[in-house]
Design an enzyme around this catalytic site. Structure first.
Site, PDB file in Angstrom:
ATOM      1  N   THR A  19       0.865  -1.187   0.000  1.00 15.18           N
ATOM      2  CA  THR A  19       0.000   0.000   0.000  1.00 15.18           C
ATOM      3  C   THR A  19       0.897   1.230   0.000  1.00 15.18           C
ATOM      4  OG1 THR A  19      -1.653  -1.206   1.273  1.00 15.18           O
ATOM      5  CG2 THR A  19      -1.888   1.190   1.163  1.00 15.18           C
ATOM      6  N   LYS A  36      -0.325   5.384   8.333  1.00 18.84           N
ATOM      7  CA  LYS A  36       0.369   5.716   7.071  1.00 18.84           C
ATOM      8  C   LYS A  36      -0.632   5.890   5.927  1.00 18.84           C
ATOM      9  CE  LYS A  36       1.545   2.118   4.936  1.00 18.84           C
ATOM     10  NZ  LYS A  36       1.062   1.164   3.952  1.00 18.84           N
ATOM     11  N   LYS A  50      -7.125   1.583  -3.326  1.00 20.39           N
ATOM     12  CA  LYS A  50      -6.743   1.021  -2.020  1.00 20.39           C
ATOM     13  C   LYS A  50      -6.845   2.089  -0.924  1.00 20.39           C
ATOM     14  CE  LYS A  50      -4.934  -1.489   1.208  1.00 20.39           C
ATOM     15  NZ  LYS A  50      -5.841  -2.353   1.967  1.00 20.39           N
TER      16      LYS A  50
HETATM   17  P1  NAP Z   1       5.047  -5.778   7.888  1.00 24.22           P
HETATM   18  O1  NAP Z   1       4.702  -7.047   8.565  1.00 24.22           O
HETATM   19  O2  NAP Z   1       5.357  -4.576   8.699  1.00 24.22           O
HETATM   20  O3  NAP Z   1       6.262  -6.090   6.855  1.00 24.22           O
HETATM   21  C1  NAP Z   1       6.874  -5.052   6.152  1.00 24.22           C
HETATM   22  C2  NAP Z   1       7.867  -5.611   5.134  1.00 24.22           C
HETATM   23  O4  NAP Z   1       8.513  -4.496   4.469  1.00 24.22           O
HETATM   24  C3  NAP Z   1       8.995  -6.453   5.757  1.00 24.22           C
HETATM   25  O5  NAP Z   1       9.377  -7.458   4.847  1.00 24.22           O
HETATM   26  C4  NAP Z   1      10.114  -5.404   5.900  1.00 24.22           C
HETATM   27  O6  NAP Z   1      11.412  -5.951   5.948  1.00 24.22           O
HETATM   28  C5  NAP Z   1       9.937  -4.630   4.619  1.00 24.22           C
HETATM   29  N1  NAP Z   1      10.564  -3.305   4.716  1.00 24.22           N
HETATM   30  C6  NAP Z   1      10.190  -2.281   5.507  1.00 24.22           C
HETATM   31  N2  NAP Z   1      11.013  -1.220   5.318  1.00 24.22           N
HETATM   32  C7  NAP Z   1      11.931  -1.601   4.388  1.00 24.22           C
HETATM   33  C8  NAP Z   1      13.025  -0.962   3.738  1.00 24.22           C
HETATM   34  N3  NAP Z   1      13.344   0.309   4.022  1.00 24.22           N
HETATM   35  N4  NAP Z   1      13.732  -1.662   2.822  1.00 24.22           N
HETATM   36  C9  NAP Z   1      13.387  -2.937   2.519  1.00 24.22           C
HETATM   37  N5  NAP Z   1      12.356  -3.613   3.072  1.00 24.22           N
HETATM   38  C10 NAP Z   1      11.631  -2.947   3.989  1.00 24.22           C
HETATM   39  O7  NAP Z   1       3.878  -5.311   6.905  1.00 24.22           O
HETATM   40  P2  NAP Z   1       2.636  -6.141   6.329  1.00 24.22           P
HETATM   41  O8  NAP Z   1       1.552  -6.163   7.349  1.00 24.22           O
HETATM   42  O9  NAP Z   1       3.114  -7.399   5.702  1.00 24.22           O
HETATM   43  O10 NAP Z   1       2.145  -5.110   5.193  1.00 24.22           O
HETATM   44  C11 NAP Z   1       2.862  -4.949   3.978  1.00 24.22           C
HETATM   45  C12 NAP Z   1       2.099  -3.939   3.121  1.00 24.22           C
HETATM   46  O11 NAP Z   1       0.773  -4.424   2.880  1.00 24.22           O
HETATM   47  C13 NAP Z   1       1.922  -2.562   3.761  1.00 24.22           C
HETATM   48  O12 NAP Z   1       1.979  -1.586   2.767  1.00 24.22           O
HETATM   49  C14 NAP Z   1       0.528  -2.632   4.376  1.00 24.22           C
HETATM   50  O13 NAP Z   1      -0.063  -1.348   4.497  1.00 24.22           O
HETATM   51  C15 NAP Z   1      -0.183  -3.496   3.353  1.00 24.22           C
HETATM   52  N6  NAP Z   1      -1.327  -4.290   3.847  1.00 24.22           N
HETATM   53  C16 NAP Z   1      -1.243  -4.955   5.041  1.00 24.22           C
HETATM   54  C17 NAP Z   1      -2.338  -5.700   5.482  1.00 24.22           C
HETATM   55  C18 NAP Z   1      -2.321  -6.446   6.808  1.00 24.22           C
HETATM   56  O14 NAP Z   1      -3.398  -6.847   7.257  1.00 24.22           O
HETATM   57  N7  NAP Z   1      -1.181  -6.658   7.446  1.00 24.22           N
HETATM   58  C19 NAP Z   1      -3.481  -5.789   4.695  1.00 24.22           C
HETATM   59  C20 NAP Z   1      -3.519  -5.140   3.459  1.00 24.22           C
HETATM   60  C21 NAP Z   1      -2.423  -4.391   3.054  1.00 24.22           C
HETATM   61  P3  NAP Z   1      12.075  -6.398   7.361  1.00 24.22           P
HETATM   62  O15 NAP Z   1      11.520  -7.746   7.655  1.00 24.22           O
HETATM   63  O16 NAP Z   1      13.518  -6.387   7.065  1.00 24.22           O
HETATM   64  O17 NAP Z   1      11.661  -5.361   8.383  1.00 24.22           O
END
Ligand code: NAP
Length: 285
Positions: free
Chosen positions: A98, A241, A173
């Site tokens: 997102t 965010k 989104k």
């Molecule tokens: P998360 O658990 O916080 O994981 C974030 C990922 O991004 C990790 O692999 C992290 O790597 C990587 N990352 C963060 N900063 C980085 C950087 N500077 N360089 C390289 N990699 C980086 O997030 P998530 O819940 O999976 O969500 C991922 C995306 O999907 C977000 O945009 C979120 O808004 C969206 N989303 C989430 C959900 C949900 O229910 N969780 C639902 C729909 C959409 P590290 O492991 O090294 O930290």
């Protein structure tokens, strides 16, 4: 076994189950995560690991990103050994994170100059839907490129919908997550009101779930409130965010202002907890 080779970048709460769906479907998958320790879960189910995003691009036909935000996306594309520094063409790069429509509109032409294609394809649904391949996937970019990528996206989603040009998936989104923010805050406020006037949260949640307003979100988050369980499925920092991104795109409605401000303030203390931890913040006001 499909012959489309997949590269997967970003193994967070969503990235792991989504990549696992593709492994289960028989696609050869190469993963990359900034924190390398998270790669082992995928390697144990058959994925290869690559040292850099550039190496992922080399080894794949379709590269998918599922990372936090614009900053993470920029790092993956433009950082040392990032995707844009790799000399490989004919690939499809799909950003399912997102992020802002602006960053998609900035990166798509750079991918094109490189001889590759960019789609923005963010998702609605959380960890449970990711584990079940039941996400809703909204796509911006060239329809003919989506057509090629669709068999892969369909393994992760129950709906893959083409919205329009580059960035339009991101806009859609943001719209759905504006409503998600309202919904979470609304549920929290109603539970607090009920509680403050002597109605037990479990009774209010039961009424809500059986009313015309009942929905999957209310069921899952209602259970979380009753069980005092705020471990993140969708981290509160991510909705904070998303509302910032929506505001930057011109969200100035009454509810929009309120939800934006509540989640920004809640983020400092509860950012790493689940979105529904907004109830803890509101309960302290
Ligand atoms: P998360 O658990 O916080 O994981 C974030 C990922 O991004 C990790 O692999 C992290 O790597 C990587 N990352 C963060 N900063 C980085 C950087 N500077 N360089 C390289 N990699 C980086 O997030 P998530 O819940 O999976 O969500 C991922 C995306 O999907 C977000 O945009 C979120 O808004 C969206 N989303 C989430 C959900 C949900 O229910 N969780 C639902 C729909 C959409 P590290 O492991 O090294 O930290």
């Amino acid at each position: 076994m499909s012959t489309i080779k997949i590269g997967w970048i970003g193994l967070g709460r969503m990235g792991i189950p989504m990549a696992q769906q593709l492994i289960k479907a028989g696609f050869p998958v190469t993963v990359y995560n900034r924190n390398k320790a998270k790669e082992s879960a995928l390697q144990s189910t058959g994925a290869k690991a690559a040292a850099t995003p550039a190496e992922v691009l080399q080894q794949s036909d379709i590269v998918i990103l599922m990372v936090s935000d614009d900053e993470a996306t920029r790092e993956i594309f433009t950082g040392t050994n990032g995707l844009l520094h790799a000399n490989f063409s004919g690939k499809i790069i799909i950003n399912m994170s997102t992020v802002s429509p602006g960053i998609s509109r900035e990166l798509a032409p750079l991918c094109e100059q490189q001889g590759n294609y960019y789609l923005d394809a963010p998702v609605s649904g959380s960890v449970k839907q990711a584990e079940e391949g039941q996400l809703v996937i909204m796509v911006g970019g060239e329809a003919s490129i989506l057509h090629q990528a669709k068999p892969v996206l369909e393994r992760m989603g129950k709906l893959v919908i083409h919205i329009g040009d580059t960035g339009s998936g991101n806009t859609a989104k943001l719209a759905i997550n504006i409503l998600l923010g309202f919904h979470a805050q609304g549920l929290a406020e109603a539970v607090l009101f009920a509680q403050q006037h002597g109605v037990k949260p479990e009774n209010f949640i039961t009424i809500f779930n059986n009313s015309a307003l009942g929905n999957i979100f209310g069921k899952i988050k209602g259970d979380a409130i009753i069980n005092n369980q705020y471990q993140a499925a969708f981290a509160l920092k991510h909705i904070a965010k998303d509302l910032r991104l929506a505001k930057a795109e011109g969200l100035t409605t009454p509810l929009g202002e309120v939800a934006h401000n509540s989640f920004q303030q809640a983020e400092t203390k509860f950012g790493e907890e689940d979105i529904i931890a907004i109830i803890k913040y509101l309960g302290q006001q």
